[in-house]
Design an enzyme around this catalytic site. Structure first.
Site, mmCIF file in Angstrom:
data_model
loop_
_atom_site.group_PDB
_atom_site.id
_atom_site.type_symbol
_atom_site.label_atom_id
_atom_site.label_comp_id
_atom_site.label_asym_id
_atom_site.label_seq_id
_atom_site.Cartn_x
_atom_site.Cartn_y
_atom_site.Cartn_z
ATOM 1 N N LYS A 1 0.844 -1.202 0.000
ATOM 2 C CA LYS A 1 0.000 0.000 0.000
ATOM 3 C C LYS A 1 0.882 1.257 0.000
ATOM 4 C CE LYS A 1 -3.759 -2.483 2.207
ATOM 5 N NZ LYS A 1 -4.425 -2.880 3.459
ATOM 6 N N GLN B 1 -4.291 -1.477 9.728
ATOM 7 C CA GLN B 1 -4.190 -2.820 9.147
ATOM 8 C C GLN B 1 -4.707 -3.854 10.145
ATOM 9 O OE1 GLN B 1 -3.152 -3.488 5.892
ATOM 10 N NE2 GLN B 1 -3.883 -5.545 6.367
ATOM 11 N N ASP C 1 -10.955 2.783 4.374
ATOM 12 C CA ASP C 1 -11.344 1.370 4.284
ATOM 13 C C ASP C 1 -12.869 1.228 4.221
ATOM 14 O OD1 ASP C 1 -9.251 -0.398 3.989
ATOM 15 O OD2 ASP C 1 -8.711 -0.362 6.119
#
Ligand code: NDP
Length: 304
Positions: A52, A96, A119
């Site tokens: 990412k 994460q 997200d």
């Protein structure tokens, strides 16, 4: 012959568009920024975060990787999220998952400013998505819709069957399909006679987490198959069930001792109109959609 929906090519096209948007923002003196928070030492998480951060660098998005110590408490993590919420140079916050068990993940995700929730897991964004309002949608479901749209596959009026009702894949993908005017049926583990429903699908999305659960008998010939599942096969017996006689997969299994299969049995792809392979399909779009969400968040924060 079924059309293969190539995740790598689609991801490259999305990233190209994102890079263009980044350039346009740069002309206005704006540089989108993503903060990635990684706690612990799960090897897969380390790879995901690294990828990412690398994608940010390639597209001109600034990134800040934060790696607090494993022993960090929920309260300390909340304080960290609060700091990131306040930072003007940060447009997207990514925590994460999975987090170590002692951290209250739900509390943490709920503490992210919904405007920076790239997200798309915050209940405010889930609600906005369901209500058809501008929202940051979760990356994998948004990727599924991008595959259909960029491949010019019809959605409006099609019967879309989504197998799986998780908050991160099944439900949001169903909401996105509904807003794109599909007729949507959502199935799950308590659904009776699943094959009779999946056989009606013009578009079938499998987000189950069970290797090859969708067999050819469960698929309408010519249907579009979108396979979100990622399942690792590690035994010879499991391998043979899916890939016996497949020289390419055999070589991969011999080299790595495992192969990946989706939730749709590979034999079902043979009767599809179009399908996403596993690997090489839906999974490859997730990072591209995260980049797209970061740029979107940067714009939405300035032009709400
Ligand atoms: P979850 O385990 O959260 O949800 C699975 C869903 O499948 C549940 O709704 C469950 O039903 C349903 N289900 C389980 N067994 C059956 C069955 N026999 N018949 C019908 N439905 C069933 O998984 P996720 O949604 O998080 O992930 C699904 C898959 O997608 C996984 O393989 C995961 O690895 C993959 N994934 C891939 C991503 C990517 O980037 N490509 C990103 C995220 C996930 P119930 O609700 O009744 O329990």
């Amino acid at each position: 012959m079924a059309q293969i929906l190539d995740g790598a090519a689609l991801a490259a096209a999305i990233q190209h568009d994102v890079a263009e948007e980044v350039k346009q923002l740069a002309a206005r003196g704006i540089r989108p920024g993503l903060a990635a928070v990684l706690v612990g030492h799960v090897p897969a998480s380390q790879i995901y975060v690294r990828n990412k951060v690398q994608a940010c660098a390639e597209l001109g998005i600034s990134s800040d990787l934060l790696t607090p110590p494993d022993r960090i408490t929920t309260e300390e993590m909340l304080a960290l999220v609060d700091q990131l919420n306040r930072r003007d140079d940060i447009d997207g916050i990514l925590i994460q998952l999975p987090l170590p068990a002692h951290i209250d993940s739900k509390r943490l995700l709920d503490a992210i400013d919904p405007a920076k929730d790239v997200d798309g897991f915050h209940p405010v964004n889930s609600g906005r998505l369901l209500a058809g309002r501008p929202a940051l949608a979760p990356c994998t479901p948004a990727g599924v819709l991008e595959i259909l749209k960029r491949s010019h596959l019809p959605i409006a009026g099609q019967h879309a069957v989504v197998v799986g009702r998780s908050d991160i894949v099944g439900k949001p993908v169903a909401a996105l399909l509904l807003h794109a005017d599909a007729t949507v049926t959502i199935c799950h583990s308590k659904t009776r006679d699943l094959p009779s429903i999946t056989r009606q699908a013009d578009i079938l999305v499998a987000a189950i987490g069970r290797p090859g659960l969708i067999t050819p008998e469960m698929v309408k010939p010519g249907a579009t198959l979108l396979d979100v599942g990622i399942n690792r096969l590690t035994t010879r017996e499991a391998f043979d069930r899916f890939f016996q006689g497949n020289a390419q997969r055999e070589a991969a299994f011999a080299k790595r001792g495992s192969v990946i299969v989706g939730d749709i049995h590979p034999k079902a792809f043979e009767i599809a109109g179009a399908y996403t392979p596993v690997p090489g399909g839906v999974g490859l779009l997730t990072i591209a959609m995260l980049m797209a969400n970061t740029v979107r968040a940067a714009k939405m924060r300035r032009e709400p």
